[in-house]
Scaffold this active site. Structure first.
Site, PDB file in Angstrom:
ATOM      1  CE  LYS A 290      49.846  44.500   7.294  1.00 59.01           C
ATOM      2  NZ  LYS A 290      49.846  45.727   8.094  1.00 59.01           N
ATOM      3  CD  GLU A 382      53.787  54.606  20.070  1.00 59.39           C
ATOM      4  OE1 GLU A 382      53.144  53.753  19.433  1.00 59.39           O
ATOM      5  OE2 GLU A 382      55.039  54.608  20.119  1.00 59.39           O
ATOM      6  NE  ARG A 410      56.565  52.398  21.572  1.00 59.93           N
ATOM      7  CZ  ARG A 410      57.469  51.496  21.186  1.00 59.93           C
ATOM      8  NH1 ARG A 410      57.585  50.351  21.844  1.00 59.93           N
ATOM      9  NH2 ARG A 410      58.272  51.726  20.172  1.00 59.93           N
TER      10      ARG A 410
END
Length: 502
Positions: A290, A382, A410
Site C-alpha cells: 500500500k 459494523e 450497515r
C-alpha cells in the site's frame, strides 16, 4: 516527470497495444500523475498507488468493455479510471465536473456500480455472473467468448460478513469467476482478527517455499551438496510443523492461486492469462504494498491512506476548505470528541471505545495509545462492532462506539435488536453525519436522523459546539439506555464570534 505513455491511453485497447516490457513505464507514469493530483485536491492516495500494476494487468488481460469488473469499497479506482478514458478528468479529482473519487456509472460504462462501502463486491459479482449464466452470456467451457466476471477485494474487506456470504455463494457457480484478493496487510488501519493472522501465515509460507527452492538450487551447484540437501530436507520437515499451508478459501469451493507478487507485471499478466479461462470459481491471492512508490509508505500509513495536502492528524483530517463567511473556528468535532472522551475515560474505568476499522477517521488513534486495554477495533464489520458493544454494556461497561454515519447503516438490525430493543447503554458517535464533502453520496450521512428516531429507547443528539459535545458525552456515560450523537465533518464554532442580527 515527462509523460510519454499515459497521454496515449484513451481506452484499454490502447493499453493492449503496448508490449509487456512497456507496462512498468506506464505504471510509473500513473503513479506520478496520481501523486501530483492528490497533492492539489486531496483523495485516497495509498490504496491507488498500491494497485497500479494490478489494475494494468487486469485491463491488459481482460476486456472490461465486455467482461465484468467490480470494485470493493472503490477508493482504489483511480488507475482504473485513467486506463478507461478519463485522464482528462483527473485535474478536477473529487470536484464538480471532474473525476469522482469512487466508481461512478454516470461517469463511464466501465464503472458498473456506485460503491464506497466494504464487502459488497463478491455478492454483487456473483449476482451478475449468475445473471449472465441464466441468459447464456457467461464465459463457460461451452461459451469461451462469454462475459468473464472479476471481483477485486482487499484483505481487510474480505472479513466483512457480506463478503463471507458472497464467498459462500461464489463456490456454487459452475462457470468462470475470479476473485482477486489484494493483500497489502494494511487497510485504513491494521487488519484485525483471526483472518488477518491467517494471511500473515500464508505470506510466511510463500517466503518459506521460495527460500526452499533457492536452497535446493544452491545445494545442486556445490561439492557435497547432496549431504547438505539431506540436512536441508530434515530442517524443512521441522519447518513445516511451524508453517502450515491451509487453503482456507478452497473450503468455500474456490480454487486458490498464490500468493504472487502484485507489482511484477510480467508475472501478473501470465498468471491472469492462466486463470481467466478456468471454468470454475478461482481466488487469486496477490500481495501488494500500500502506497508503493511514495516515500511515506512505511513511515506514515494513516496519513498516506487519504492525503489532505499535508494535514495528517487523524482527528483533524476531515475538514472542508474554509469559506470566507465561516465563523472563527477552533477544532474539528472529531478532535473535540476525542479530547472529551479521553478526559471522561481518565475518570471512569467503565468507559471503553470501539471502532470498525476506522481508528484514524473517528479520531481514536490517540485514545488507543492512552488506553490500549480499553480500545477495540473489530475490523470492517459494523454489525459486529454494535453487537460487541451491546455485550460489553450488558456486562456493566459503558461502550462508546465511533462509526461513520453512512457506515452505521450497515448495522441497522443490530442497532435495533441488540442495542435498542434491549435498552442497553451503548453510545453511538456518528462521525460525518450530514454532508460528507467530496467523498460523495456513498459517504453522506443524511439518513441517520430518520432511521434512528424510529427505534425504541433511543436518544438522538447533535451538539452545536464543543461544550455541548462534552455535556452530551458525560450524559451518555451515565445514561441507562442507548444514545447516538451526530458529529458533522466541520469545525466547532466559537459562538461568541458569530454576529447577531440587530
Amino acid at each position: 516527470m515527462e509523460l510519454t505513455l499515459l497521454p496515449t491511453i484513451n481506452s484499454p485497447a490502447d493499453l493492449k497495444a503496448l508490449a509487456v516490457d512497456q507496462l512498468p513505464v506506464l505504471a510509473d507514469e500513473i503513479r506520478w500523475a496520481i501523486c501530483e493530483q492528490v497533492k492539489q485536491t486531496g483523495g485516497h492516495l495509498a490504496p491507488n498507488l498500491g494497485v497500479v500494476e494490478l489494475t494494468i494487468a487486469l485491463h491488459y488481460v481482460f476486456d472490461f468493455g465486455h467482461d465484468r469488473l467490480l470494485f470493493d469499497v472503490g477508493h482504489q479506482c483511480y488507475p482504473h479510471k485513467l486506463l478507461t478514458g478519463r485522464a482528462h478528468l483527473l485535474d478536477k479529482l473529487r470536484q464538480r465536473g471532474g473525476m469522482a473519487g469512487f466508481p461512478e456509472p454516470r461517469e463511464s460504462n466501465f464503472d458498473l456500480f456506485s460503491v464506497g462501502h466494504a464487502g459488497t463486491a463478491i455478492s454483487t459479482a456473483v449476482g451478475m455472473a449468475r445473471g449472465d449464466l441464466l441468459q447464456g452470456d457467461a464465459c463457460t467451457a461451452e461459451n469461451p467468448d462469454g462475459r468473464r466476471t472479476v471481483a477485486l477485494i482487499g484483505d481487510a474487506s474480505i472479513v466483512n460478513g457480506v463478503a463471507m456470504e458472497g464467498l459462500n455463494n461464489a463456490g456454487t457457480l459452475d462457470r468462470q469467476f475470479l476473485v482477486v484478493l489484494n493483500d497489502n496487510g494494511m487497510s485504513i488501519a491494521k487488519p484485525q482478527g483471526a483472518v488477518a493472522g491467517y494471511f500473515d501465515r500464508i505470506r510466511l509460507n510463500s517466503t518459506y517455499r521460495s527460500m526452499k527452492r533457492t536452497a535446493k538450487d544452491l545445494f545442486k551447484s556445490i561439492p557435497g551438496g547432496e549431504a547438505l540437501r539431506d540436512m536441508s530436507h530434515r530442517f524443512s520437515e521441522m519447518a513445516k510443523e511451524a508453517v502450515t499451508e491451509d487453503n482456507w478459501f478452497e473450503k468455500f469451493g474456490l480454487l486458490t492461486v498464490g500468493p504472487i507478487d502484485g507489482h511484477d507485471l510480467a508475472k501478473l499478466t501470465k498468471v491472469l492469462e492462466n486463470v481467466k479461462n478456468q471454468d470454475k470459481p478461482v481466488l487469486l491471492h496477490v500481495v501488494t504494498k500500500k502506497g508503493k512508490g511514495h516515500p511515506d509508505a512505511d513511515t506514515d500509513p494513516y496519513g498516506l491512506h487519504k492525503h489532505l495536502g499535508g494535514q495528517t492528524l487523524p482527528a483533524e483530517a476531515k475538514l472542508e476548505p474554509e469559506g470566507k463567511e465561516r465563523p472563527i473556528a477552533t477544532k474539528s468535532y472529531t478532535r473535540a470528541f476525542v479530547d472529551a472522551l479521553i478526559e471522561l475515560s481518565s475518570k471512569d474505568p467503565r468507559i471503553v471505545a470501539i471502532t470498525a476499522a476506522m481508528p484514524d477517521g473517528t479520531g481514536l488513534v490517540e485514545y488507543a495509545e492512552k488506553f490500549p486495554d480499553r480500545f477495540y477495533d473489530v475490523g470492517i464489520s459494523e454489525q459486529c462492532a454494535v453487537g460487541f458493544a451491546a455485550g460489553l454494556a450488558h456486562a456493566g461497561l459503558r461502550p462508546i462506539c465511533a462509526i461513520y454515519s453512512s457506515f452505521n447503516q450497515r448495522a441497522y438490525d443490530i442497532v435495533f435488536q441488540e442495542m435498542c430493543l434491549n435498552n442497553l447503554p451503548v453510545t453511538l458517535v456518528l462521525d460525518r453525519a450530514g454532508i460528507a464533502g467530496e467523498d460523495g453520496p456513498t459517504h453522506h450521512g443524511n439518513f441517520d436522523i430518520s432511521s434512528l428516531r424510529t427505534f425504541p429507547n433511543m436518544t438522538l443528539m447533535a451538539p452545536k459546539d464543543e461544550k455541548d459535545l462534552q455535556e452530551m458525552l458525560s450524559l451518555a456515560a451515565n445514561a441507562s439506555g442507548p444514545i447516538a450523537i451526530r458529529l458533522p465533518r466541520e469545525k466547532t464554532p466559537v459562538l461568541e464570534s458569530i454576529p447577531l442580527n440587530p
